[in-house]
Design an enzyme around this catalytic site. Structure first.
Site, PDB file in Angstrom:
ATOM      1  N   ASP A  37      -0.988  -7.207   6.698  1.00 40.44           N
ATOM      2  CA  ASP A  37      -1.950  -6.186   6.218  1.00 40.44           C
ATOM      3  C   ASP A  37      -3.209  -7.029   5.558  1.00 40.44           C
ATOM      4  O   ASP A  37      -3.029  -7.274   4.356  1.00 40.44           O
ATOM      5  CB  ASP A  37      -1.483  -5.111   5.448  1.00 40.44           C
ATOM      6  CG  ASP A  37      -2.689  -3.977   5.263  1.00 40.44           C
ATOM      7  OD1 ASP A  37      -3.590  -4.160   5.332  1.00 40.44           O
ATOM      8  OD2 ASP A  37      -1.943  -2.770   5.121  1.00 40.44           O
ATOM      9  N   TYR A  61       0.719  -1.193  -0.039  1.00 39.51           N
ATOM     10  CA  TYR A  61      -0.059  -0.093   0.061  1.00 39.51           C
ATOM     11  C   TYR A  61       1.025   1.200   0.119  1.00 39.51           C
ATOM     12  O   TYR A  61       1.760   1.144   0.549  1.00 39.51           O
ATOM     13  CB  TYR A  61      -1.039  -0.038   1.186  1.00 39.51           C
ATOM     14  CG  TYR A  61      -1.714   1.142   1.204  1.00 39.51           C
ATOM     15  CD1 TYR A  61      -2.726   1.538   0.656  1.00 39.51           C
ATOM     16  CD2 TYR A  61      -1.455   2.276   2.332  1.00 39.51           C
ATOM     17  CE1 TYR A  61      -3.716   2.697   0.655  1.00 39.51           C
ATOM     18  CE2 TYR A  61      -2.210   3.335   2.353  1.00 39.51           C
ATOM     19  CZ  TYR A  61      -3.397   3.428   1.784  1.00 39.51           C
ATOM     20  OH  TYR A  61      -3.877   4.524   1.806  1.00 39.51           O
TER      21      TYR A  61
HETATM   22  C1  LIG Z   1      -6.296   2.044   3.022  1.00 42.29           C
HETATM   23  C2  LIG Z   1      -5.153   1.142   3.428  1.00 42.29           C
HETATM   24  C3  LIG Z   1      -4.382   1.458   4.381  1.00 42.29           C
HETATM   25  C4  LIG Z   1      -4.259   2.730   5.237  1.00 42.29           C
HETATM   26  O1  LIG Z   1      -5.300   3.036   6.079  1.00 42.29           O
HETATM   27  P1  LIG Z   1      -5.986   4.403   6.369  1.00 42.29           P
HETATM   28  O2  LIG Z   1      -7.116   3.681   7.263  1.00 42.29           O
HETATM   29  O3  LIG Z   1      -6.406   5.024   5.002  1.00 42.29           O
HETATM   30  O4  LIG Z   1      -4.936   4.998   7.169  1.00 42.29           O
HETATM   31  C5  LIG Z   1      -3.122   0.378   4.586  1.00 42.29           C
HETATM   32  N1  LIG Z   1      -3.337  -0.798   3.952  1.00 42.29           N
HETATM   33  C6  LIG Z   1      -4.024  -0.932   2.833  1.00 42.29           C
HETATM   34  C7  LIG Z   1      -4.008  -2.249   2.240  1.00 42.29           C
HETATM   35  C8  LIG Z   1      -4.992  -0.114   2.664  1.00 42.29           C
HETATM   36  O5  LIG Z   1      -5.870  -0.463   1.729  1.00 42.29           O
END
Ligand SMILES: *Cc1c(COP(=O)(O)O)cnc(C)c1O
Length: 385
Positions: free
Chosen positions: A176, A104
């Site tokens: 993630d 990301y």
């Molecule tokens: C959106 C996203 C983030 C960051 O999250 P926020 O809530 O915008 O800070 C991190 N990892 C992935 C895969 C995302 O899609």
């Protein structure tokens, strides 16, 4: 009302972490919009002292997310980036991290622009290729940071294999899991030590809250995260905690529809004469389709496809009527975006090209509308080419 020990996924989504409010019987955990709690006498209180440290609405969400990710404890933060930032405080200056090379964009920016200042070192590896992860591990590697499927080209990392490779060297693994959601994929079941989420996406699911979460499994991580959540203070507010708690109740049925709609649209795009390549793990043409079948339940709500040129991508993006042109993903409404100039604009051009984030790439976050309406909208936009 008590949740059975062996309750299944949807039941846990609805009930885990929540009991009827003890003072009124309200079935839904209230929004405890308070900064402090009255103490009965000096040193005598109900376990709640100050709103940054403890909040019952946030605590309910944290227990809910821990239960649906099969972890032991959850911690909620003001955003996905704040959650990842908190995880990275497990490290010390001089430590090395191996991360998926197609991270990301915000995570890449945090690592490169912020955390390098604190003498953390990062190696980006194509973790979707067996062996690449193990090759990147060094004596000072302390953490492996994985994303699967990746954004926007949806490459898949074999979580079981990656966790085994990291653990062989005593290295902890964080995944993630924002793109898949715990409904589609539960990294802890494959050996991951920590899971991070942007709750902004599928978990909340209604595009009306920004938040993040970490789910942990090990005592030392749990103790540190509880400490650092309070010490740094980037907590999720009670109103947002309540919104995400509402979101996870319908996560399984939303994901079922996201998965089904995306499968239909991916098939439509793959057979469309004006579309070049379609990236979707559910298509047999996806290079890791078999791995995705083993590791995921359904293939998620994200699709990317190549329109042939930047101009053609622009025509499609400006041509859709029902779908909205916007960043973000995972909401009930369908969004289209242009990764090269929107979500991945901060990634250097040569790196974008290497990762397959070409200027003609269009990403769709497929919502849960009637799929016929979505397909008709795409068809009329592609007809403009
Ligand atoms: C959106 C996203 C983030 C960051 O999250 P926020 O809530 O915008 O800070 C991190 N990892 C992935 C895969 C995302 O899609």
């Amino acid at each position: 009302m008590r949740l059975p020990e062996n309750a299944r996924f949807s039941t846990r989504c609805i009930h885990a972490g929540q009991v009827p409010d003890p003072s009124t019987g309200a079935i839904i955990t209230p929004i405890y919009q308070t900064s402090t709690y009255v103490q009965e006498a000096l040193g005598v209180h109900k376990g709640y002292e100050y709103g940054r440290t403890q909040n019952p609405t946030r605590a309910a969400l944290e227990a809910n997310l821990a239960a649906i990710e099969n972890g032991r404890a959850g911690f909620c933060f003001a955003s996905g980036m704040a959650a990842t930032g908190a995880v990275m405080t497990l490290l010390e200056a001089g430590d090395h991290v191996v991360a998926t090379d197609n991270l990301y964009g915000g995570t890449y920016r945090l690592f490169e622009r912020v955390l390098r200042k604190y003498r953390l070192d990062f190696t980006y590896a194509d973790t979707s290729q067996p062996g690449e992860l193990a090759r990147a591990i060094r004596p000072n590697t302390r953490l492996v940071f994985l994303e699967t499927p990746t954004n926007p080209v949806l490459r898949i990392t074999d979580l079981r294999e990656a966790c085994a490779a990291a653990h062989e060297h005593g290295v902890a693994v964080v995944v993630d899991n924002t793109f898949a959601s715990p409904c589609v994929q539960r990294p802890i079941d494959f050996g991951a030590d920590l899971v991070v989420h942007s709750t902004t996406k599928f978990l909340n699911g209604h595009s009306d809250s920004v938040g993040g979460a970490v789910v942990a499994t090990r005592d030392e991580h749990i103790d540190w995260l509880r400490f650092v959540q309070n010490a740094e203070g980037a907590i999720l507010g009670p109103m947002d905690a309540w919104l995400v708690l509402r979101g996870t109740k319908t996560l399984p049925i939303r994901m079922e529809r996201h998965n089904a709609n995306a499968m239909v649209l991916a098939g439509f795009l793959a057979s469309h004469p004006k579309v070049e390549t379609v990236h979707y793990p559910g298509l047999p043409s996806h290079p890791q389709h078999e791995l995705a079948r083993r590791q995921m339940r359904g293939f998620g709500g994200l699709i990317a496809f190549r329109a042939g040129s930047f101009e053609r991508a622009r025509t499609v993006l400006n041509g859709v009527r029902l779908m909205a042109l916007a960043e973000s993903l995972g909401g009930v409404e369908t969004l289209v975006s242009h990764p090269a100039t929107m979500t991945h604009a901060s990634v250097p051009e040569a790196e974008r090209r290497r990762l397959g984030i070409t200027d003609d790439l269009v990403r769709i976050s497929v919502g849960i509308e009637d799929v016929e309406d979505l397909q008709e909208d795409l068809a009329q936009a592609l007809d403009r080419l």
